[in-house]
Scaffold this active site. Structure first.
Site, PDB file in Angstrom:
ATOM      1  N   LYS A  99       0.813  -1.220   0.000  1.00 30.95           N
ATOM      2  CA  LYS A  99       0.000   0.000   0.000  1.00 30.95           C
ATOM      3  C   LYS A  99       0.853   1.279   0.000  1.00 30.95           C
ATOM      4  CE  LYS A  99      -4.246  -1.740   0.153  1.00 30.95           C
ATOM      5  NZ  LYS A  99      -5.168  -1.541  -0.985  1.00 30.95           N
ATOM      6  N   GLU A 121      -9.941   5.539   3.306  1.00 30.15           N
ATOM      7  CA  GLU A 121     -10.714   4.422   3.813  1.00 30.15           C
ATOM      8  C   GLU A 121      -9.739   3.293   4.096  1.00 30.15           C
ATOM      9  OE1 GLU A 121     -10.033   4.921   0.734  1.00 30.15           O
ATOM     10  OE2 GLU A 121      -9.366   2.926   0.097  1.00 30.15           O
ATOM     11  N   SER A 388       1.665  -9.668  -0.964  1.00 36.13           N
ATOM     12  CA  SER A 388       1.380  -8.235  -0.877  1.00 36.13           C
ATOM     13  C   SER A 388       1.538  -7.648   0.512  1.00 36.13           C
ATOM     14  CB  SER A 388      -0.039  -7.974  -1.390  1.00 36.13           C
ATOM     15  OG  SER A 388      -0.965  -8.757  -0.659  1.00 36.13           O
TER      16      SER A 388
END
Lengths: 413, 271
Positions: A99, A121, A388
């Site tokens: 991210k 969010e 990830s």
């Protein structure tokens, strides 16, 4: 030099209206159109500005810790039909997941637009933590919207965001998960848009978010492709990733978009199983619809009401998906399958025990998918998996799942 | 002349603004929705917007969210919305539907426009549809004689105001402020300027919504707009009422107060 931040290929989407075939576009209140146009212009100016790209790449190298390695998961082979499995280690990034790639890009853009506040969010908390981190680094006010159910199952990440100086707002509307957190963030954005950037965390939403977020994450695939070639002398047969909104998957897929021999596989959350109705498998059983500013595959009823998704993984618990995935699905350029909670947790345990890597539960879906494909393809296959994120945030969930929590007098795990 | 156009022309001839009220379909209940709105019309509401309850109302504040959630939990479907439209249209007030885009797209744009026309509805307000994405909707509404209302906002550029105004029929919905639906202590100072900018682009009526809840606010807006749109204040009156009949009395009284307002008088002068 900046080719990777622009489309850089004649075969890529979106078009000038932000559409990927029939998907994407801008379905937003008119009040947000000016902000989207401003963002689009700022983004396109930034990615051809050497100062911006130099700062972005500097932060990726010295702050995120890029490039992260590819790990040859040799112990996992025996459990995956003998196929060779390579793990792209986004879990080793600062903040613990992919991210941060997108967040740093958008946070730099926020400064460039002269805005002082970011909102975000978050589902699993990974995007919220990354946003709070970048906001701390770049001195931006930060508010993170998080479904109340997710604040409970990801309590550790709530505390992390607060330690970083962010305000976390639990959202009590609707299903109290990621979908409702996005609704609330959109309401904040429309109200405070003059000084606020909505730092959207995935490749969904209105244009230019799907393209912009993809391009900020495209470093994943670019590194992984070169690392795979260097390690094995060839391209992988399969690139596999989990798909919630789809940012890590697009990030690793994008570099392989013109490689005809590479199959792209996305694994979405099967929850309790497709037949149970409790899942987040929109690309498997959803239908095209509009949610959160774009047309894409969506879990919806026959009258367009959103159907709540379910997954053990907060980060995959979302009823829609980035529009480029819908386009990739329909055009046959990528294949999507679902992985149940049970399969994902088995893979979570297996990777932890065989390789000493505790993955995020989201990423465990990709590992489970790779194991399934390995058994299907056999020992000659080379499978690249995007790992990830790391599983620190999921230890409480996993301890409960595997009955590791001693509720008796000893109280020790 | 369309039904809406007649209503605006009559209000103008009366030297006043039109009063437009919003309530979600199926609210406060399936049985009470049409009678409550009929009471509002009897007390001076000129035109009605019936909200199509949607799972993800991202332009709405907490009051309308609560009402819409209640309606959805009670099982409201698009067929019920059409039935409410037919019931309200029978009062003689022009009746529009306010709907987020996905339910219309999923239902089918032709089917939706056709069924709405058959129910006696005259228009649709689409708060999250921009002209750029509206191609099939423009065709369907033209074919079935349904007015299509899009929104402009204080942030809209002149080019976008032109585009929206040219795509609208019936009237242009000017969002008074940057934000979601809900009562505010004062109507944004951005609203008069926005209305003036819209008038440079079109001769269509311009109606102002978001934040209007009192007769005094309605009187203020009526000085520069052709219509005053009130939603959350009616919904709140019903949510706060202890009984359905008390709710009906409360919205009737509010309608009367607002109707006095759009005639350029504050309720204090009348009482």
């Amino acid at each position: 030099m900046t080719e990777h931040l622009t489309n850089g290929s004649a075969t890529t989407v979106p078009d000038v209206a932000g559409r990927f075939g029939i998907y994407g576009g801008r379905f937003v209140p008119e009040a947000l159109m000016a902000a989207l146009e401003e963002l689009d212009a700022a983004y396109r100016a930034a990615i051809i500005d050497p100062d911006f790209t130099a700062e972005f790449e500097y932060l990726q190298r010295t702050y995120t810790g890029r490039p992260n390695p590819v790990t040859d998961a040799t112990n996992l082979r025996a459990h995956a039909g003998g196929a060779r499995i390579l793990l792209k280690r986004e879990d080793l990034n600062h903040t613990g997941s992919h991210k941060i790639n997108n967040v740093l890009g958008q946070a730099l853009l926020t400064k460039r637009m002269g805005k002082t506040r970011v909102i975000a969010e978050t589902g699993a908390g990974q995007h919220g933590v990354a946003t709070a981190t970048a906001a701390a680094l770049l001195d931006l006010e930060c508010v993170v919207y998080m479904g109340e159910e997710d604040t409970a199952r990801q309590a550790l990440n709530v505390a992390r965001m607060q330690l970083l100086g962010a305000t976390v707002v639990p959202v009590t509307a609707g299903s109290r998960t990621l979908k409702d957190a996005i609704n609330e963030a959109m309401r904040d954005w429309v109200t405070n848009v003059d000084r606020t950037h909505y730092l959207l965390g995935t490749v969904a939403g209105p244009a230019p978010f799907p393209e912009m977020v993809r391009n900020f994450h495209s470093v994943i695939g670019r590194e992984a492709r070169a690392q795979t070639l260097e390690l094995t002398g060839r391209l992988p047969d399969v690139v596999a990733a989990c798909v919630g909104g789809g940012s890590n998957a697009i990030g690793i897929f994008h570099a392989f978009r013109d490689d005809a021999g590479v199959a792209l596989y996305g694994f979405e959350a099967g929850g309790d199983g497709i037949e149970s109705g409790r899942h987040a498998a929109k690309l498997s059983v959803g239908s095209p619809g509009v949610l959160h500013g774009a047309r894409s595959y969506l879990l919806q009823d026959d009258e367009g009401q959103t159907i709540e998704s379910h997954s053990i993984s907060a980060g995959l618990d979302y009823p829609s998906v980035g529009p480029e995935h819908s386009w990739l699905r329909d055009s046959g350029k990528a294949t999507y399958e679902s992985v149940t909670d049970v399969e994902a947790m088995d893979a979570f345990s297996l990777l932890s025990r065989t390789e000493g890597i505790i993955p995020a539960i989201e990423s465990a879906h990709a590992v489970a998918g790779a194991i399934r494909l390995g058994k299907r393809l056999g020992p000659e296959a080379l499978i690249l998996v995007n790992l990830s994120g790391r599983g620190d945030k999921d230890v409480a969930t996993a301890a409960k799942w595997f009955n590791l929590v001693d509720t008796g007098a000893e109280g020790a795990v | 002349m369309s039904h809406l156009a007649e209503t605006f022309a009559a209000a103008k001839a009366d030297n006043r603004a039109a009063l437009i009220a919003y309530l979600p379909a199926g609210f406060p209940s399936h049985i009470d929705c049409v009678p409550v709105i009929a009471a509002m019309v009897e007390n001076g509401v000129d035109a009605v917007e019936i909200g199509l309850p949607y799972s993800d109302p991202l332009m709405d504040g907490p009051v309308i969210q609560a009402a819409v959630d209640a309606s959805l939990r009670a099982g409201t479907r698009i067929g019920d919305v059409m039935a409410n439209v037919a019931g309200v249209a029978s009062t003689g007030a022009p009746t529009l539907v306010m709907s987020y885009w996905n339910p219309i797209e999923r239902y089918g744009v032709q089917r939706f426009a056709s069924e709405l026309a058959a129910a006696g509805g005259c228009g649709v307000i689409t708060p999250d549809l921009t002209p750029e994405e509206a191609g099939p909707w423009i065709e369907a509404t033209d074919e079935h004689g349904i007015d299509r209302v899009f929104l402009v906002a204080p942030s809209s550029s002149s080019a976008r105001i032109d585009l929206v105004a040219q795509t609208c029929s019936g009237f242009v919905y000017a969002a008074s402020t940057m934000g979601v639906t809900g009562a505010r202590t004062s109507v944004s100072s951005m609203a008069p300027k926005l209305v003036a900018r819209v008038r440079e682009s079109t001769s269509l009526p311009v109606c102002v919504g978001l934040g209007v809840s009192t007769g005094a606010q309605a009187a203020d807006v009526a000085q520069y707009a052709d219509g005053v749109i009130v939603g959350s204040a009616f919904v709140k009156a019903l949510l706060d009422a202890p009984t359905p009949s008390a709710g009906a009395q409360a919205v009737a009284a509010l309608a009367a107060e607002l109707a006095t307002g759009v005639r350029g008088k504050s309720s204090a002068n009348v009482l």
